[in-house]
Design a protein around this motif. Structure first.
Motif, PDB file in Angstrom:
ATOM      1  N   UNK A 137      13.832   7.676 -11.110  1.00 18.60           N
ATOM      2  CA  UNK A 137      13.208   8.357 -10.168  1.00 18.60           C
ATOM      3  C   UNK A 137      13.498   9.807 -10.176  1.00 18.60           C
ATOM      4  N   UNK A 138      12.204  10.742  -9.984  1.00 18.41           N
ATOM      5  CA  UNK A 138      12.580  12.240 -10.095  1.00 18.41           C
ATOM      6  C   UNK A 138      11.796  12.649  -8.663  1.00 18.41           C
ATOM      7  N   UNK A 139      12.330  13.523  -7.938  1.00 19.93           N
ATOM      8  CA  UNK A 139      11.516  14.105  -6.755  1.00 19.93           C
ATOM      9  C   UNK A 139      10.637  15.049  -7.503  1.00 19.93           C
ATOM     10  N   UNK A 140       9.532  15.144  -6.846  1.00 21.30           N
ATOM     11  CA  UNK A 140       8.034  15.790  -7.501  1.00 21.30           C
ATOM     12  C   UNK A 140       7.595  16.632  -6.384  1.00 21.30           C
ATOM     13  N   UNK A 141       7.714  16.241  -5.025  1.00 17.80           N
ATOM     14  CA  UNK A 141       7.141  17.103  -4.059  1.00 17.80           C
ATOM     15  C   UNK A 141       7.816  16.828  -2.620  1.00 17.80           C
ATOM     16  N   UNK A 142       7.069  17.118  -1.619  1.00 21.42           N
ATOM     17  CA  UNK A 142       7.869  16.677  -0.144  1.00 21.42           C
ATOM     18  C   UNK A 142       6.551  16.458   0.626  1.00 21.42           C
ATOM     19  N   UNK A 143       6.750  15.554   1.690  1.00 21.04           N
ATOM     20  CA  UNK A 143       5.856  14.942   2.565  1.00 21.04           C
ATOM     21  C   UNK A 143       5.219  16.411   3.269  1.00 21.04           C
ATOM     22  N   UNK A 144       3.712  16.394   3.478  1.00 20.92           N
ATOM     23  CA  UNK A 144       3.025  17.595   3.872  1.00 20.92           C
ATOM     24  C   UNK A 144       2.404  16.864   5.152  1.00 20.92           C
ATOM     25  N   UNK A 191       1.343   7.984  -3.062  1.00 17.58           N
ATOM     26  CA  UNK A 191       0.089   8.006  -3.804  1.00 17.58           C
ATOM     27  C   UNK A 191      -0.110   9.371  -4.202  1.00 17.58           C
ATOM     28  N   UNK A 192      -0.124  10.580  -3.456  1.00 14.64           N
ATOM     29  CA  UNK A 192      -0.126  11.931  -3.991  1.00 14.64           C
ATOM     30  C   UNK A 192       0.771  12.392  -5.112  1.00 14.64           C
ATOM     31  N   UNK A 193       1.996  11.894  -4.859  1.00 16.86           N
ATOM     32  CA  UNK A 193       3.026  12.168  -5.905  1.00 16.86           C
ATOM     33  C   UNK A 193       2.446  11.862  -7.428  1.00 16.86           C
ATOM     34  N   UNK A 251       1.068  -1.128  -0.074  1.00 19.50           N
ATOM     35  CA  UNK A 251      -0.128   0.034   0.154  1.00 19.50           C
ATOM     36  C   UNK A 251       0.828   1.188  -0.161  1.00 19.50           C
ATOM     37  N   UNK A 252       0.734   2.146  -1.013  1.00 18.02           N
ATOM     38  CA  UNK A 252       1.666   3.322  -1.006  1.00 18.02           C
ATOM     39  C   UNK A 252       1.419   4.249   0.216  1.00 18.02           C
ATOM     40  N   UNK A 253       2.524   4.705   0.440  1.00 13.41           N
ATOM     41  CA  UNK A 253       2.333   5.824   1.636  1.00 13.41           C
ATOM     42  C   UNK A 253       1.531   7.102   0.961  1.00 13.41           C
ATOM     43  N   UNK A 254       0.743   7.739   1.966  1.00 16.12           N
ATOM     44  CA  UNK A 254      -0.104   8.941   1.464  1.00 16.12           C
ATOM     45  C   UNK A 254       0.693   9.825   0.314  1.00 16.12           C
ATOM     46  N   UNK A 255       1.844  10.053   0.613  1.00 18.58           N
ATOM     47  CA  UNK A 255       2.861  11.058  -0.094  1.00 18.58           C
ATOM     48  C   UNK A 255       3.154  10.252  -1.520  1.00 18.58           C
TER      49      UNK A 255
END
Ligand SMILES: CCCCCCCCCCCCCC(=O)O
Length: 535
Positions: free
Chosen positions: A462-469, A298-300, A292-296
């Motif tokens: 892989x490419x970074x697209x966001x950070x954990x909110x 899935x959001x990414x 199960x993906x972590x929320x971040x």
């Protein structure tokens, strides 16, 4: 006392003495077998300290010679721009990182038995990069044996994640990820068997790509386990941006590399594929139905697929076929086809790092006990049961060939699905955010998103697209995992406390399509950057 009388019985005394003797003998044998490791490790540590001292002295000398020099703006330049400035004689910077077998240096793989065996010559990748003007200046830390995605070994210790010192930078190429993230380097080389380039890149907020097996030479790259013909280890670069990865592959995919290692195909970098801007048909999935993906995570994927759609690409849902079968039977089956014999041989007489203890202790069990544990765990935690089954190895060459055949069939099934949707590329979660130190060994099923492409032998970056909110962190309260077993529970613990840490997505292409994979990565990187910059 009746108990004391019992203890004074001669047979009991004899048994106790025999037991004590056996323990002492075991400890002596272990101490004696580890003696070479115990003497080599302090010498390696001393060599590292001396190198660090020399480096500090050189830095000090430079500071005195050029008091005006501020290296920060130089180190922050993307590699592409750095090259342009160097070509225009505006800069003469001598630093391109490489951690591969380099003449005169050990490549320890975190193993004592590889120490004090300096390479007699440069590996192919080092040779080609040096011929293009690269100057290797540092060897970075890795996990012991490279078969773990933490970054710790008994020689050089644990590398920390510069974004959060309680977290691991990931592994096995974790030193590269950490150094790049801190601006200490502009390009690094790693190896990837199950995510070892992509995990440190995503945990540290940089980019990395695993190429199709054999596209880059593996000659002269040290490895604890060699000889696998499925789920093979491949080389690949890590850098702070996609353009730097492209620059590195452009340099490596040359006639020079093919001449030095004719087992690599002569397939120079296809510029027109990389620089094309035709709209793409992009498959995507948020979940592989196994981890199960972590929320971040899935959001990414949601965020990236929306940006891609808005930019005019076609974005089509995709589902991974039979992930559980692919992960256990095929991926772990090939990883431990020999029952771990090669890995254990490399660790003989060595101090086993805590990050490897779980795997090593399990592999050391007799097969009959592994099978028994597999049977018991079937009723408690089916995934642990499957791990024990796979750790027994395949048994016979015939079974190995059957496994290879099953891998080929799965590859064809996956490609057929890809083709039925007429996809160019695929977008998936990576593995994020960075785990607390020590957790990779406890949540080893969570590499499923990455290991799948080792099994399939597709290029994947892989490419970074966001950070954990804070919202991602809050949503972890509802995280249960699909199996609700110890690996799911450990994954949840591993990713907690990560607000502000990087989150990446994974970009995938069909075999030999590294240029298309990089083009897709570049597209993602650009869209994310544009979206963050105020209009
Ligand atoms: C209890 C023993 C569990 C064994 C599970 C094996 C986990 C495999 C991790 C492989 C990490 C590969 C890292 C790499 O890409 O080099």
């Amino acid at each position: 006392m009746p108990g004391m009388i019992w203890l004074s019985h001669p047979l009991v005394v004899l048994l106790l003495v025999a037991l004590l003797g056996a323990v002492l003998l075991g400890a002596t044998v272990l101490f004696w077998r580890q003696a070479p490791a115990r003497s080599k490790i302090p010498r390696a540590q001393k060599r590292r300290e001396e190198a660090l001292r020399r480096m500090a002295a050189l830095a000090e000398r430079l500071r005195q010679q050029e008091p005006e020099l501020d290296p920060k703006p130089i180190l922050e330049l993307p590699l592409e721009m750095l090259v342009q400035k160097m070509l225009a004689d505006e800069l003469s910077l001598e630093s391109v990182l490489c951690s591969y077998l380099e003449e005169g240096h050990d490549s320890s793989c975190g193993l004592a038995q590889f120490l004090e065996k300096p390479a007699a010559k440069d590996g192919v990748i080092v040779k080609v990069l040096k011929a293009q003007g690269a100057i290797p200046f540092v060897k970075t830390n890795i996990s012991q044996t490279l078969q773990s995605y933490d970054c710790s070994n008994p020689i050089y210790g644990q590398t920390l994640n510069p974004q959060n010192l309680k977290k691991t930078p990931g592994g096995s190429s974790g030193g590269e990820g950490a150094l790049l993230a801190e601006g200490g380097s502009i390009l690094g080389m790693g190896t990837d068997t199950g995510g070892s380039i992509r995990i440190p890149a995503s945990f540290c907020g940089v980019c990395g790509i695993r190429v199709t097996g054999y596209r880059l030479s593996y000659s002269g790259v040290a490895s604890a386990v060699k000889g696998r013909k499925a789920g093979i280890t491949v080389a690949g670069p890590l850098a702070r941006d996609v353009e730097s990865l492209a620059l590195c592959l452009r340099a490596l995919l040359s006639e020079h590399m093919h001449r030095l290692d004719p087992t690599t195909p002569f397939l120079p970098f296809r510029e027109q594929v990389y620089s094309s801007n035709r709209p793409l048909r992009i498959g995507y999935y948020e979940s592989d139905g196994f981890t199960q993906p972590s929320p971040s995570m899935a959001r990414a994927v949601k965020l990236t697929s929306r940006l891609l759609r808005d930019a005019g690409h076609q974005v089509i849902p995709f589902s991974v076929p039979r992930t559980e079968y692919a992960f256990f039977h095929l991926y772990q089956g090939t990883l431990f086809a020999d029952g771990g014999a090669t890995l254990l041989e490399k660790l003989q007489g060595d101090i086993v790092d805590p990050s490897m203890k779980n795997t090593v202790n399990s592999l050391r069990l007799p097969d009959s006990l592994k099978r028994f544990l597999a049977w018991i765990w079937k009723y408690i935690e089916p995934r642990v049961s499957q791990i024990f089954e796979m750790l027994c190895g395949v048994g016979t060459p015939k079974k190995l060939w059957e496994l290879h055949q099953a891998v080929e069939e799965y590859q064809q099934e996956f490609i057929a699905k890809w083709r039925s949707l007429d996809l160019d590329v695929l977008l998936s979660p990576a593995l994020d955010p960075a785990f607390y130190i020590g957790y990779p060994a406890k949540a080893n099923t969570s590499i499923s998103y990455l290991a799948l492409y080792n099994l399939l032998n597709f290029p994947a970056g892989v490419v970074p697209v966001t950070t954990v909110t804070p919202q991602d962190e809050k949503e972890l309260a509802f995280y249960k995992g699909y199996y609700r077993d110890s690996s799911d529970k450990n994954f949840l613990e591993a990713v907690r406390g990560s607000v502000g840490l990087s989150v990446a997505v994974q970009c995938i292409a069909l075999p030999w399509e590294e240029e298309l994979c990089l083009r897709f990565m570049k597209e993602v990187e650009t869209l994310v950057k544009n979206q963050m910059e105020p209009k």
